[in-house]
Design an enzyme around this catalytic site. Structure first.
Site, PDB file in Angstrom:
ATOM      1  N   HIS A 101       0.827  -1.210   0.000  1.00 56.04           N
ATOM      2  CA  HIS A 101       0.000   0.000   0.000  1.00 56.04           C
ATOM      3  C   HIS A 101       0.858   1.256   0.000  1.00 56.04           C
ATOM      4  O   HIS A 101       2.084   1.207   0.119  1.00 56.04           O
ATOM      5  CB  HIS A 101      -0.990  -0.004   1.166  1.00 56.04           C
ATOM      6  CG  HIS A 101      -0.390   0.106   2.532  1.00 56.04           C
ATOM      7  ND1 HIS A 101       0.055   1.299   3.061  1.00 56.04           N
ATOM      8  CD2 HIS A 101      -0.178  -0.830   3.498  1.00 56.04           C
ATOM      9  CE1 HIS A 101       0.500   1.098   4.288  1.00 56.04           C
ATOM     10  NE2 HIS A 101       0.380  -0.185   4.586  1.00 56.04           N
ATOM     11  N   CYS A 152       3.209  -4.495   6.749  1.00 52.28           N
ATOM     12  CA  CYS A 152       2.952  -4.350   5.317  1.00 52.28           C
ATOM     13  C   CYS A 152       4.209  -3.894   4.580  1.00 52.28           C
ATOM     14  O   CYS A 152       5.189  -3.465   5.189  1.00 52.28           O
ATOM     15  CB  CYS A 152       1.838  -3.333   5.085  1.00 52.28           C
ATOM     16  SG  CYS A 152       0.223  -3.860   5.705  1.00 52.28           S
TER      17      CYS A 152
END
Length: 396
Positions: free
Chosen positions: A228, A245
């Site tokens: 992301h 992430c």
């Protein structure tokens, strides 16, 4: 030398006149232009070219006004023009933990430029791509770098690379909330709906298939590991700052949208596990030979040789090796004529520092007088006592 350069600005200069093509490649095109200007500014600073360095960093800030590292560099340059500064981020009362984060980001960006190669010509982990996989991604967590490859008739060809942030507590994710990034072979799903995402995830987010079959077998858990972007007020984050992430700048995650839009792009996340190219080539060839022999043994109903291709630690959807072997012996008692064809094969070396493994996916066409079936299958192969054997097998 690199560490010293990042601390005092008056460290020994690193000259880059012998690498004009390298620097030029950083200064043109997305995503390298901003990073190239930052790199050039830092290198000019070590050579005492403060006016040139200030001009370059001002250009960075004009293009990306939310690039916090660039503001720190600019502040140091203004201080350096007035007096000699003692080190990177030496402004009075500067928070030391934040300065350390900026130092790490500057270091990994510089190391990318100073490295001898843009990217491995033959990446260690992408052994073969099937024709449906138009691209593949390798994330090197040690270098804070994401490498993009395109599929050239089954072989990976380098396209570009991007700075990334990974877990604040490092890698080898084990459990929910440990703030670590997993190491393994995953696949990026389709883009999540932007309107449902908080600002912290940036302009786009793509879920990764963590935990995979091997992760689950080893008791690893957790969820929500994504590729992301960054919050709207932040261009980039430090190398170790996410909750697990893999985080890119918003321009970079946007540039990857055409690659990720089909929802099946392979993403191999790796740590530090160097293996010689010669050894890897030999093991890849041995694995391909073992796969073909497995197919032949199955097709000819040579049951015991077929089962010898499986590890005694084999697992599959609730079955262990004994349950699997009992079922196969029962099925193959009839010795019916069988045809088995494999196609659309992909092979990824698994980034496990403890043992040699590979993840194999293929389309399987099975025909006999009793059954005619087509399925997509995935196997995990493990190198045991010098022999490749199947550790896991299941439908995709």
């Amino acid at each position: 030398m690199l560490t010293a350069m990042l601390l005092p600005w008056n460290a020994t200069a690193i000259y880059f006149a012998d690498r004009p093509s390298r620097l030029e490649s950083f200064l043109h095109g997305t995503p390298r232009q901003i990073e190239g200007l930052l790199v050039r500014s830092l290198l000019e600073t070590t050579q005492g070219k403060l006016d040139a360095a200030l001009s370059d960093i001002d250009e960075v800030i004009r293009a990306m006004p939310n690039f916090k590292l660039a503001y720190l560099v600019r502040g140091d340059l203004l201080q350096a023009k007035a007096r000699q500064i003692s080190g990177f981020g030496s402004a009075p009362n500067a928070p030391r933990d934040e300065i350390a984060d900026f130092q790490d980001e500057a270091r990994v960006r510089l190391e990318r430029y100073l490295s001898r190669e843009d990217a491995p010509a033959q990446p260690d982990y992408l052994w073969q791509l099937d024709e449906a996989q138009r691209h593949a991604i390798v994330v090197d967590t040690n270098k804070s770098r994401l490498y993009l490859y395109r599929n050239d008739h089954g072989q990976p060809r380098y396209v570009a690379d991007y700075y990334v942030t990974v877990g604040k507590n490092g890698t080898e994710k084990q459990s929910e909330g440990d703030k670590k990034t997993p190491i393994g072979v995953y696949f990026a799903g389709k883009q999540l709906e932007r309107k449902k995402l908080p600002d912290m995830y940036g302009t786009a987010a793509y879920p990764l298939s963590y935990p995979n079959e091997w992760d689950k077998h080893r008791g690893k858990n957790g969820h929500g590991i994504w590729l992301h972007g960054t919050p709207s007020n932040t261009y980039s984050r430090p190398p170790r700052a996410s909750d697990g992430c893999v985080v890119l700048t918003n321009p970079d995650i946007s540039s990857l949208a055409p690659v990720l839009q089909d929802g099946s792009t392979p993403v191999v996340i790796v740590g530090n596990n160097p293996v010689s190219q010669a050894a890897l080539k030999a093991e890849r060839e041995r694995l391909m030979g073992a796969m073909e022999q497995w197919r032949r043994d199955w097709e000819t109903q040579n049951t015991e040789d077929y089962l010898a291709r499986y590890s005694r630690d084999f697992f599959s959807e609730g079955k262990n090796f004994k349950a699997w072997a009992d079922e196969k012996r029962r099925i193959q008692q009839s010795k019916s004529a069988t045809s088995i064809q494999l196609s659309n094969l992909s092979v990824f070396r698994y980034p496990d520092g403890q043992q040699q493994m590979a993840v194999v996916s293929f389309d399987q066409d099975f025909k006999s007088d009793r059954l005619n079936s087509h399925m997509r299958k995935r196997q995990y192969w493990i190198l045991e006592d010098g022999q490749w054997k199947i550790l896991y097998e299941g439908a995709v």
